[in-house]
Write an enzyme that holds these catalytic residues in place. Sequence first.
Site, short mmCIF file in Angstrom:
data_model
loop_
_atom_site.label_atom_id
_atom_site.label_comp_id
_atom_site.label_asym_id
_atom_site.label_seq_id
_atom_site.Cartn_x
_atom_site.Cartn_y
_atom_site.Cartn_z
N HIS A 1 36.13 4.06 -27.93
CA HIS A 1 35.50 5.14 -28.67
C HIS A 1 35.47 6.45 -27.89
CE1 HIS A 1 33.04 6.71 -31.90
NE2 HIS A 1 32.07 7.06 -31.06
N ASP B 1 38.88 1.14 -30.90
CA ASP B 1 37.55 1.68 -31.15
C ASP B 1 36.77 0.72 -32.06
OD1 ASP B 1 35.32 3.20 -31.83
OD2 ASP B 1 36.46 5.06 -32.05
N PHE C 1 24.39 1.09 -26.84
CA PHE C 1 25.31 1.92 -27.63
C PHE C 1 26.49 2.36 -26.77
CE2 PHE C 1 26.50 5.85 -29.96
CZ PHE C 1 26.70 5.30 -31.21
N LEU C 2 26.23 2.72 -25.53
CA LEU C 2 27.31 3.09 -24.62
C LEU C 2 28.26 1.92 -24.40
CD1 LEU C 2 25.49 5.19 -21.86
CD2 LEU C 2 26.64 6.01 -23.92
N ALA C 3 27.71 0.73 -24.22
CA ALA C 3 28.55 -0.45 -24.00
C ALA C 3 29.44 -0.72 -25.20
CB ALA C 3 27.67 -1.66 -23.69
N LEU C 4 28.91 -0.51 -26.41
CA LEU C 4 29.71 -0.72 -27.61
C LEU C 4 30.84 0.30 -27.70
CD1 LEU C 4 30.06 -2.35 -30.21
CD2 LEU C 4 28.41 -0.82 -31.31
N SER D 1 32.84 11.79 -32.54
CA SER D 1 31.94 10.86 -33.22
C SER D 1 30.99 11.63 -34.14
CB SER D 1 31.21 10.02 -32.18
OG SER D 1 30.60 8.89 -32.76
N LEU D 2 29.66 11.56 -33.93
CA LEU D 2 28.73 12.34 -34.74
C LEU D 2 29.08 13.83 -34.67
CD1 LEU D 2 26.13 12.73 -36.41
CD2 LEU D 2 24.85 12.70 -34.25
N TRP E 1 26.20 10.97 -30.65
CA TRP E 1 24.78 10.63 -30.75
C TRP E 1 24.20 10.19 -29.39
CZ3 TRP E 1 22.16 5.84 -30.14
CH2 TRP E 1 20.83 5.85 -30.57
#
Length: 262
Positions: free
Chosen positions: A235, A207, A143-146, A81-82, A20
């Site tokens: 991730h 992850d 989101f990238l950091a997560l 992922s997505l 995503w």
Amino acid sequence: MTLHVEIRGAGPDLVLLHGWALHGGMWGPWLDELERHARLHVLDLPGHGRSEWPAGTHDLASLASALFSSVPPGAAVLGWSLGGMLALELARQHPRHLRALLLVATTPKFLAGPDWEHGLQPGVLDEFTRGLEQDYRRTVQDFLALQTRGDERAHETLRLLRSRLDLHGEPDRRGLATGLDILRDADLRDALPQIALPSLVVAGERDRLTPPGAGHELAARLPAARFHLIGRSGHAPFLSHPAAVLAEVTAFLSRHPPAEAA
């Protein structure tokens, strides 16, 4: 509707579907080695990167249908992922069109619930949805950091992701919003026993988005799947631990060549 596809390398067809808010330029330098083993079709998903957003797309099934024409017959599909959820949906819709699935940091159900503990808490995704409306760039950066949190090489991996984020331009906001809706609503668990393609499931031990338990369950419910855990990875294990992922992917591809090669 036009999809951006970069074709590189030689050998059996391998389609790559990213996650995503990103694009096909996010896969990183490990593709330089992978293209020696396969003819890579590196897509920008609809509404992402340089690909247009197709009218009428609203869920996982319609998004998969929008990219089907860019998937050669007999191809293996590598989804992250997505992108991995899209690979599963393509296999559900067109089981005889594909050769194999390679699913990296993929889950059949993204959000946790009473009957599914291996997912993200709904409140976290709600925060991303609100943030998308207010400041989409910051939301994507968060989101990238997560994605890298917990990885033993988190700093280097996050730096690589951020450095590549704008290479293919800005995503379409409709594509971002629909992607979050898919992550909220899609549930492929009941379809998994009917997806009999040879499958490789690669999970990151640390992850935070698609926990390794999701990968274990995914592999257990697919009839012909192999599970591999990348230790101390988050991730995006193909960025943080590219050699380990490359070894698994190339070995799997060699075991499952196209029918004419076999």
